[in-house]
Write a protein that holds these residues in place. Structure first.
Motif, short mmCIF file in Angstrom:
data_model
loop_
_atom_site.label_atom_id
_atom_site.label_comp_id
_atom_site.label_asym_id
_atom_site.label_seq_id
_atom_site.Cartn_x
_atom_site.Cartn_y
_atom_site.Cartn_z
N GLY A 160 0.84 -1.19 0.00
CA GLY A 160 0.00 0.00 0.00
C GLY A 160 0.87 1.24 0.00
N GLN A 161 0.25 2.39 -0.20
CA GLN A 161 0.99 3.65 -0.22
C GLN A 161 1.70 3.90 1.11
N GLU A 162 2.98 4.21 1.03
CA GLU A 162 3.76 4.40 2.25
C GLU A 162 3.25 5.57 3.07
N THR A 163 2.75 6.62 2.39
CA THR A 163 2.23 7.78 3.12
C THR A 163 1.07 7.37 4.02
N LEU A 164 0.19 6.49 3.52
CA LEU A 164 -0.94 6.05 4.33
C LEU A 164 -0.48 5.11 5.44
N ARG A 165 0.42 4.20 5.15
CA ARG A 165 0.89 3.26 6.18
C ARG A 165 1.58 4.00 7.32
N THR A 166 2.32 5.06 6.98
CA THR A 166 2.99 5.85 8.01
C THR A 166 1.96 6.61 8.86
N ALA A 167 0.97 7.19 8.20
CA ALA A 167 -0.08 7.92 8.94
C ALA A 167 -0.87 6.97 9.83
N LEU A 168 -1.16 5.78 9.33
CA LEU A 168 -1.92 4.80 10.13
C LEU A 168 -1.11 4.30 11.31
N ALA A 169 0.18 4.10 11.12
CA ALA A 169 1.01 3.62 12.22
C ALA A 169 0.94 4.59 13.40
N ASP A 170 0.98 5.88 13.11
CA ASP A 170 0.90 6.89 14.18
C ASP A 170 -0.50 6.93 14.78
N TYR A 171 -1.53 6.93 13.92
CA TYR A 171 -2.90 7.03 14.42
C TYR A 171 -3.29 5.82 15.26
N LEU A 172 -3.00 4.62 14.79
CA LEU A 172 -3.41 3.41 15.49
C LEU A 172 -2.69 3.26 16.83
N ALA A 173 -1.41 3.66 16.87
CA ALA A 173 -0.69 3.61 18.14
C ALA A 173 -1.29 4.59 19.13
N ARG A 174 -1.64 5.78 18.65
CA ARG A 174 -2.17 6.83 19.51
C ARG A 174 -3.60 6.57 19.95
N ALA A 175 -4.46 6.16 19.02
CA ALA A 175 -5.89 6.09 19.29
C ALA A 175 -6.37 4.71 19.70
N ARG A 176 -5.68 3.64 19.24
CA ARG A 176 -6.18 2.30 19.50
C ARG A 176 -5.18 1.42 20.24
N GLY A 177 -4.01 1.96 20.61
CA GLY A 177 -3.05 1.18 21.36
C GLY A 177 -2.44 0.03 20.57
N VAL A 304 -11.95 1.07 24.59
CA VAL A 304 -10.99 0.08 25.05
C VAL A 304 -9.94 -0.12 23.97
N GLY A 305 -8.68 -0.21 24.38
CA GLY A 305 -7.61 -0.40 23.41
C GLY A 305 -7.71 -1.74 22.71
N ALA A 306 -7.00 -1.85 21.60
CA ALA A 306 -7.05 -3.07 20.80
C ALA A 306 -6.36 -4.22 21.51
N LEU A 307 -6.84 -5.42 21.27
CA LEU A 307 -6.23 -6.63 21.81
C LEU A 307 -4.82 -6.81 21.27
N GLN A 308 -4.55 -6.33 20.08
CA GLN A 308 -3.24 -6.50 19.45
C GLN A 308 -2.11 -5.96 20.30
N GLY A 309 -2.39 -4.95 21.13
CA GLY A 309 -1.35 -4.38 21.99
C GLY A 309 -0.79 -5.36 23.00
N LEU A 310 -1.52 -6.46 23.29
CA LEU A 310 -1.03 -7.46 24.24
C LEU A 310 0.04 -8.36 23.64
#
Length: 482
Positions: A160-177, A304-310
Motif C-alpha cells: 500500500g501507499q507508504e504515506t498512508l501506512r505511516t499515517a496509520l502507524a501513528d494514528y493506530l498507536a495513539r488512538a487504538r493502542g 478500550v484499546g485493541a487486543l493487538q497491543g497485548l
C-alpha cells in the motif's frame, strides 16, 4: 443485403453547442438504407441507448459518417419525428422526444414475491452516509493530488501507499493502542478483502479451522468455509466470547474475535478473556484475528484499546473506514506479525490492484491534517445522541423490551419477549422498516457444543437513518414493538 455501421456523436441532453458528444454505435441492416437507418435509430431510442433530450448530429454530418446521401438521413429523421420518437424545430437540433419511454419488457419483471422497498433502513452495517465529510475530503483530495510525485501514479507497492501506512502507524498507536510499524501494515479494500487473504494463507499453512464467535456475520463465516476451513463456534455471553473454551477446539489454528465491541450482541471482551486468548495463541502457535469493529465509538467511557497491543506477534489486527467514514471508499488495513508480511504480500500480488492510490493518499492527508480525528469525535457525539434517543423512546413506548450491550458502536441489541422476534420483523417490514433479527447471526455447528444463549431480539442500526428520516424510523420501530 446492405450492412453499414459507424459511431456517430450524439450530444448530451441540454447541450446546445456544436461540439460532438458521446459516441453511439449504429448498424444498418437490410436492402434499403433509409429503412435500415430509420429502424436502427428507432431501436436505439426504444431500448434507451438514446435517452430523452439527446441531441442527434446534423443530417449532413451523419450522412458523411455513414457514407449515405443527406436525403437518406433527412427522410429518416422526418419519419421518426412524425412517429413521435424525435422532435425537431426550425433552427434547433433534432432531439430524442422527452415523452419517449423504454417499453415495459426492458424493465425487470414484477413478481408477487417482490418485496416492498423499505421506507426506513435500520439494518446493521452502515454508518450515517449523509454525514460523510464531503468538503473536508475534497480538500484532502486536492492536497494529496497536488503533492503526489509522478511515480505515485504507477501500480505501487503491494503493501500500500507508504504515506498512508505511516499515517496509520501513528494514528493506530495513539488512538487504538496498536503496535503498528509501517512495514507491518498492508492496505486492503476492507475487512472482507483482508480476511480473504488471511484465509488463503491459513489454508496454505495447513490449517483446518478458524474458531468464530457463535454470534456473528455469516458473510465472514462463509468466506472461511469457501477457503476450505471449518468454523467451530465459541459461546458468547455478557462478557464476550468464551475464550477459555479455545483449548477444547483442537483443530483451530486461529480465532476470529470482535473484542472491542462484539458484533452483534454489543458487549466487550472482558480483560481476563483477552489474556486467555493471547495465552492460547502463544501456547499453540495459533493466531488471533482481531476485527476492530467500530472500535472508535464508545460513549460511556474512553474506547478500550485493541487486543493487538497485548501481543503483536500473535494478533492480526483488521481495521477500516467503513464505519468511521463510508464503506464505499473501500479502504482497510491489516497490521500483521512480521513473519506474515511476505506471505500476505505474495497473496495480494506484486502490485497493489485493490485500492486507488489517490484514495489512499487522500486518507493519509485526512489523518495527518487532524480532519479524521475531528470527524470521529463529531460522529461519536452524533451517534451517542441517537442511541440515547433510542433507549429513551423504547423505555417510554415499549416497556416490554430492553436495550442491552454497551453504550458503543452503531447498533444496539433490543431484546424481545421470548417467541416474538419473527412476528416483529414481519410487522416492521409491512410498515416499511427494515430491521434484522438476532437469530440470523447465530452460528451452530454439528459436533461443536458451545454455551450460547438463544435470544429473541432485533439488531437495530440507529446510525444509518439520515437526520430527516430518523424520527420516522424511530416512531415506526416503537410502533411494531410487542
Amino acid at each position: 443485403m446492405v450492412k453499414s455501421q459507424t459511431n456517430f456523436s450524439a450530444g448530451s441532453p441540454g447541450d446546445s453547442g456544436t461540439e460532438p458528444g458521446a459516441d453511439l454505435h449504429v448498424e444498418l441492416r437490410g436492402p434499403r438504407l433509409r429503412e435500415g437507418l430509420t429502424q436502427a435509430l428507432r431501436e436505439a431510442v426504444r431500448t434507451g441507448r438514446l435517452s430523452p433530450g439527446t441531441r442527434l448530429p446534423p443530417s449532413r454530418s451523419l450522412a458523411a459518417d455513414l457514407g449515405v446521401s443527406r436525403n437518406t438521413v433527412t427522410h429518416a429523421y422526418a419519419e421518426l419525428v412524425a412517429e413521435g420518437w424525435l422532435t425537431a424545430q426550425q433552427g434547433s437540433a433534432t432531439r430524442v422526444a422527452d415523452r419517449t419511454a423504454v417499453p415495459a419488457e426492458s424493465s425487470p419483471p414484477r413478481t408477487k414475491a417482490a418485496r416492498r422497498r423499505a421506507t426506513y433502513g435500520m439494518e446493521p452495517g452502515s454508518p450515517d452516509l449523509a454525514h460523510f465529510p464531503r468538503a473536508q475530503w475534497l480538500t484532502a483530495y486536492r492536497r494529496a493530488l497536488n503533492a503526489a510525485p509522478d511515480e505515485a501514479f504507477g501500480y505501487g507497492d503491494a503493501l500500500g501507499q507508504e504515506t498512508l501506512r505511516t499515517a496509520l502507524a501513528d494514528y493506530l498507536a495513539r488512538a487504538r493502542g496498536v503496535y503498528a510499524h509501517p512495514q507491518r501494515i498492508v492496505i486492503c479494500s476492507g475487512f472482507h478483502h483482508g480476511l480473504a487473504l488471511m484465509a488463503r494463507i491459513l489454508k496454505a499453512r495447513g490449517a483446518r479451522a478458524v474458531a468464530v464467535e457463535a454470534y456473528g456475520l455469516d458473510l465472514y463465516r462463509n468466506l472461511l468455509t469457501d477457503a476450505g476451513l471449518g468454523t467451530p463456534p465459541l459461546g458468547v455471553d455478557a462478557f464476550g466470547a468464551r475464550t477459555d473454551d479455545l483449548s477444547a477446539v483442537r483443530e483451530a489454528a486461529a480465532v476470529l474475535l470482535t473484542p472491542a465491541h462484539q458484533y452483534p450482541t454489543g458487549v466487550a471482551l472482558r480483560a481476563d478473556r483477552r489474556v486467555t486468548a493471547v495465552d492460547w495463541a502463544r501456547e499453540t502457535g495459533g493466531l488471533i484475528l482481531e476485527d476492530d469493529y467500530d472500535g472508535e465509538f464508545r460513549y460511556d467511557r474512553q474506547p478500550v484499546g485493541a487486543l493487538q497491543g497485548l501481543d503483536a506477534d500473535r494478533v492480526v489486527y483488521f481495521g477500516s473506514v467503513s464505519k468511521s467514514l463510508a464503506p464505499g471508499l473501500r479502504l482497510g488495513w491489516m497490521v500483521l506479525p512480521e513473519e506474515l508480511v511476505p506471505e500476505i504480500v505474495a497473496a495480494k500480488g506484486h502490485g497493489d490492484y485493490m485500492s486507488s492510490f489517490l484514495e489512499q493518499r487522500t486518507l493519509a492527508e485526512f489523518i495527518t491534517s487532524g480532519a479524521y480525528d475531528r470527524h470521529v469525535r463529531a460522529m461519536r457525539q452524533h451517534y451517542r445522541r441517537r442511541r440515547e434517543q433510542l433507549v429513551s423512546a423504547l423505555e417510554r413506548r415499549a416497556p416490554a423490551v430492553r436495550v442491552t450491550g454497551m453504550a458503543a458502536g452503531l447498533q444496539a441489541l433490543v431484546e424481545l419477549p421470548r417467541g416474538t422476534e419473527r412476528s416483529v420483523v414481519r410487522s416492521a417490514a409491512r410498515k416499511g422498516l427494515a430491521v434484522s433479527g438476532i437469530s440470523q447471526f447465530l452460528h451452530q455447528e454439528e459436533g461443536h457444543d458451545c454455551q450460547v444463549p438463544v435470544l429473541d431480539g432485533l439488531v437495530v442500526n440507529y446510525a444509518a437513518p439520515s437526520d430527516s428520516a430518523w424520527t420516522g424510523a424511530l416512531d415506526t420501530l416503537c410502533a411494531v414493538m410487542p
